[in-house]
Design a protein around this motif. Structure first.
Motif, PDB file in Angstrom:
ATOM      1  N   LEU A 227       1.006  -1.288   0.091  1.00 52.90           N
ATOM      2  CA  LEU A 227       0.119   0.061   0.056  1.00 52.90           C
ATOM      3  C   LEU A 227       0.894   1.201  -0.162  1.00 52.90           C
ATOM      4  O   LEU A 227       0.684   2.259  -0.693  1.00 52.90           O
ATOM      5  CB  LEU A 227      -0.928   0.023   1.085  1.00 52.90           C
ATOM      6  N   GLN A 228       1.968   1.187   0.746  1.00 53.18           N
ATOM      7  CA  GLN A 228       2.862   2.350   0.870  1.00 53.18           C
ATOM      8  C   GLN A 228       3.476   2.632  -0.536  1.00 53.18           C
ATOM      9  O   GLN A 228       3.502   3.772  -1.082  1.00 53.18           O
ATOM     10  CB  GLN A 228       3.850   2.333   1.989  1.00 53.18           C
ATOM     11  N   LYS A 229       3.759   1.804  -1.320  1.00 52.44           N
ATOM     12  CA  LYS A 229       4.120   1.614  -2.775  1.00 52.44           C
ATOM     13  C   LYS A 229       3.499   2.260  -3.560  1.00 52.44           C
ATOM     14  O   LYS A 229       3.637   3.132  -4.447  1.00 52.44           O
ATOM     15  CB  LYS A 229       4.852   0.275  -3.337  1.00 52.44           C
ATOM     16  N   LEU A 230       2.072   1.912  -3.501  1.00 53.80           N
ATOM     17  CA  LEU A 230       1.019   2.403  -4.444  1.00 53.80           C
ATOM     18  C   LEU A 230       0.775   3.845  -4.057  1.00 53.80           C
ATOM     19  O   LEU A 230       0.610   4.713  -4.990  1.00 53.80           O
ATOM     20  CB  LEU A 230      -0.330   1.616  -4.013  1.00 53.80           C
ATOM     21  N   LEU A 231       0.670   4.384  -2.642  1.00 48.50           N
ATOM     22  CA  LEU A 231       0.392   5.705  -2.403  1.00 48.50           C
ATOM     23  C   LEU A 231       1.656   6.585  -3.185  1.00 48.50           C
ATOM     24  O   LEU A 231       1.364   7.594  -3.725  1.00 48.50           O
ATOM     25  CB  LEU A 231       0.502   5.687  -1.017  1.00 48.50           C
ATOM     26  N   ALA A 232       3.075   5.936  -2.899  1.00 47.44           N
ATOM     27  CA  ALA A 232       3.964   6.658  -3.340  1.00 47.44           C
ATOM     28  C   ALA A 232       4.019   6.887  -5.031  1.00 47.44           C
ATOM     29  O   ALA A 232       4.076   8.045  -5.302  1.00 47.44           O
ATOM     30  CB  ALA A 232       5.488   6.092  -3.115  1.00 47.44           C
ATOM     31  N   VAL A 233       3.631   5.888  -5.639  1.00 45.86           N
ATOM     32  CA  VAL A 233       3.397   5.789  -7.138  1.00 45.86           C
ATOM     33  C   VAL A 233       2.459   6.771  -7.506  1.00 45.86           C
ATOM     34  O   VAL A 233       2.599   7.443  -8.453  1.00 45.86           O
ATOM     35  CB  VAL A 233       3.285   4.116  -7.667  1.00 45.86           C
ATOM     36  N   VAL A 234       1.183   6.602  -6.810  1.00 42.71           N
ATOM     37  CA  VAL A 234       0.119   7.449  -6.984  1.00 42.71           C
ATOM     38  C   VAL A 234       0.586   8.837  -6.932  1.00 42.71           C
ATOM     39  O   VAL A 234      -0.003   9.710  -8.121  1.00 42.71           O
ATOM     40  CB  VAL A 234      -1.264   6.913  -6.353  1.00 42.71           C
ATOM     41  N   LYS A 235       1.214   9.365  -6.013  1.00 39.73           N
ATOM     42  CA  LYS A 235       1.533  10.645  -5.545  1.00 39.73           C
ATOM     43  C   LYS A 235       2.534  11.278  -6.680  1.00 39.73           C
ATOM     44  O   LYS A 235       2.485  12.478  -7.213  1.00 39.73           O
ATOM     45  CB  LYS A 235       1.798  10.958  -4.252  1.00 39.73           C
ATOM     46  N   GLU A 236       3.405  10.363  -6.934  1.00 39.65           N
ATOM     47  CA  GLU A 236       4.471  10.740  -7.987  1.00 39.65           C
ATOM     48  C   GLU A 236       3.838  10.933  -9.374  1.00 39.65           C
ATOM     49  O   GLU A 236       4.235  11.948 -10.187  1.00 39.65           O
ATOM     50  CB  GLU A 236       5.647   9.833  -8.069  1.00 39.65           C
ATOM     51  N   ARG A 237       3.112  10.074  -9.791  1.00 45.37           N
ATOM     52  CA  ARG A 237       2.628   9.930 -11.239  1.00 45.37           C
ATOM     53  C   ARG A 237       1.273  10.820 -11.386  1.00 45.37           C
ATOM     54  O   ARG A 237       1.362  11.405 -12.624  1.00 45.37           O
ATOM     55  CB  ARG A 237       2.217   8.457 -11.596  1.00 45.37           C
ATOM     56  N   PHE A 238       0.503  10.873 -10.454  1.00 45.41           N
ATOM     57  CA  PHE A 238      -0.761  11.719 -10.562  1.00 45.41           C
ATOM     58  C   PHE A 238      -0.900  12.827  -9.907  1.00 45.41           C
ATOM     59  O   PHE A 238      -1.823  13.814 -10.351  1.00 45.41           O
ATOM     60  CB  PHE A 238      -1.880  10.610 -10.557  1.00 45.41           C
ATOM     61  N   HIS A 239       0.016  13.214  -9.149  1.00 45.45           N
ATOM     62  CA  HIS A 239       0.145  14.449  -8.406  1.00 45.45           C
ATOM     63  C   HIS A 239      -1.346  14.749  -7.749  1.00 45.45           C
ATOM     64  O   HIS A 239      -1.741  15.788  -8.185  1.00 45.45           O
ATOM     65  CB  HIS A 239       0.621  15.599  -9.417  1.00 45.45           C
ATOM     66  N   GLU A 240      -1.749  13.938  -6.880  1.00 46.93           N
ATOM     67  CA  GLU A 240      -3.054  14.164  -6.244  1.00 46.93           C
ATOM     68  C   GLU A 240      -4.317  14.061  -7.183  1.00 46.93           C
ATOM     69  O   GLU A 240      -5.349  14.235  -6.859  1.00 46.93           O
ATOM     70  CB  GLU A 240      -3.096  15.341  -5.387  1.00 46.93           C
ATOM     71  N   GLN A 241      -4.214  14.059  -8.436  1.00 42.72           N
ATOM     72  CA  GLN A 241      -5.107  14.307  -9.629  1.00 42.72           C
ATOM     73  C   GLN A 241      -5.706  12.735 -10.089  1.00 42.72           C
ATOM     74  O   GLN A 241      -4.858  12.448 -11.017  1.00 42.72           O
ATOM     75  CB  GLN A 241      -4.851  15.130 -10.505  1.00 42.72           C
ATOM     76  N   LEU A 242      -6.157  12.102  -9.190  1.00 41.71           N
ATOM     77  CA  LEU A 242      -6.350  10.647  -9.788  1.00 41.71           C
ATOM     78  C   LEU A 242      -7.384  10.497 -10.968  1.00 41.71           C
ATOM     79  O   LEU A 242      -8.364  11.158 -10.836  1.00 41.71           O
ATOM     80  CB  LEU A 242      -6.711   9.933  -8.328  1.00 41.71           C
ATOM     81  N   PRO A 243      -6.933   9.695 -11.915  1.00 42.79           N
ATOM     82  CA  PRO A 243      -7.784   9.494 -12.896  1.00 42.79           C
ATOM     83  C   PRO A 243      -9.191   8.593 -12.408  1.00 42.79           C
ATOM     84  O   PRO A 243      -9.177   7.984 -11.433  1.00 42.79           O
ATOM     85  CB  PRO A 243      -7.008   8.557 -13.836  1.00 42.79           C
ATOM     86  N   ALA A 244     -10.215   9.270 -13.217  1.00 46.19           N
ATOM     87  CA  ALA A 244     -11.518   8.545 -12.722  1.00 46.19           C
ATOM     88  C   ALA A 244     -11.572   6.834 -12.710  1.00 46.19           C
ATOM     89  O   ALA A 244     -12.131   6.336 -12.099  1.00 46.19           O
ATOM     90  CB  ALA A 244     -12.619   9.248 -13.525  1.00 46.19           C
TER      91      ALA A 244
END
Length: 322
Positions: A227-244
């Motif tokens: 989960l920590q890896k997922l959160l890190a990847v999501v924040k790095e790649r999508f910058h808090e703007q998560l695709p729908a």
């Protein structure tokens, strides 16, 4: 055209509404609310929150008041007389109503803070520490040896882990479906920055509290590596703007996990606690905590890690890039 919102009704169903009701605004989300809360605690909490807002009482003050009621409830469970225990049950139910009210009041008034979140988390720990101590002393009064403190303490430690991970997973879920502003998700790196900015001399109390909370957060993170890896990847790649589509996929996979976070928190354990008290077999509370709720916690952690791994694989396959 007005936005439509999903309203949670007392029977747990969702109905479209042109405007969110005050009740809906006071809730975290449809996904994370438990039915007994929707039916019972949230309506009571909303009434308390409205009164507190009118009287100028802050969410943190409500939390502190709940600690006194919760601890008093635990003390009353020491006595073998059932009528005294029933009073304790009423106090514990009221304490949890206050615990519901503090969050609802904070959301309705916008008076939310990290300290309030930390205080709210510790409130439940005070209640159940009182309960565990009272039950151990009660069993010793009934002739049990001092060894009863072993399961009492083990059950208490198990409870801390259960509540911590359940709360963490709920906030992760809220982060994915409502974004950063709709969640109280913290991470130890940001907390470390804030901690380093404080002075022991000038901000001793704040720094002391934050140090404890930072350790608590690291414990949550340490038990969820994927989960920590997922959160890190999501924040790095999508910058808090998560695709729908990512939000949709995560919600579909993760929503079933929310029922387990509810089971290991307040309502289920208290219903069984009351049962054990009514039949005067309070030792079963420790057994239930260790051998029933802890396996549920283990399954919950395993399940969340599987969900995180699956979403990570989809991100790595560039499913959400278009």
């Amino acid at each position: 055209m007005k936005d439509k919102h999903s309203l949670i009704t007392p029977d747990g169903e969702q109905q479209p509404s042109e405007q969110p009701s005050i009740f809906e605004q006071s809730l975290k989300s449809n996904d994370t609310e438990e039915r007994i809360d929707i039916w019972f605690y949230r309506p009571i909490g909303l009434r308390i929150a409205k009164f507190c807002a009118y009287a100028g009482i802050t969410p943190n003050a409500v939390t502190i008041i709940s600690i006194f009621f919760g601890v008093a409830a635990g003390i009353l469970f020491y006595y073998p007389q059932l009528w005294i225990n029933v009073i304790g049950m009423g106090l514990l139910v009221f304490a949890n109503s206050l615990d519901s009210a503090d969050g609802q009041l904070a959301r309705l008034t916008g008076n939310m803070s990290r300290f309030g979140r930390i205080l709210d988390g510790f409130a439940g720990d005070f209640w159940f520490a009182s309960i565990h101590i009272a039950l151990c002393l009660r069993l010793m009064q009934d002739g049990w040896s001092a060894w009863v403190w072993v399961p009492g303490v083990l059950a208490g430690v198990a409870h801390v882990f259960q509540s911590a991970m359940a709360d963490y997973y709920r906030n992760v879920h809220l982060y994915f479906i409502k974004g950063k502003t709709g969640s109280e998700l913290d991470n130890s790196k940001n907390l470390q920055v804030d901690f380093d900015a404080l002075s022991w001399k000038k901000n001793f109390f704040s720094k002391f509290v934050l140090n404890g909370y930072m350790g608590y957060t690291r414990m949550q993170e340490g038990r969820s590596p994927k989960l920590q890896k997922l959160l890190a990847v999501v924040k790095e790649r999508f910058h808090e703007q998560l695709p729908a589509e990512l939000v949709h996929d995560f919600r579909a996979l993760n929503k079933p996990l929310m029922k387990y976070t509810n089971i290991v928190q307040f309502n289920t354990r208290v219903l069984f606690l009351f049962l054990w008290i009514f039949i005067d077999q309070v030792w079963l509370y420790f057994v239930f905590d260790i051998f029933v709720l802890t396996p549920i916690l283990i399954y919950m952690v395993w399940r969340q890690e599987r969900v995180s791994k699956e979403i990570l694989e989809k991100i790595e396959d560039n499913k959400y890039n278009g």
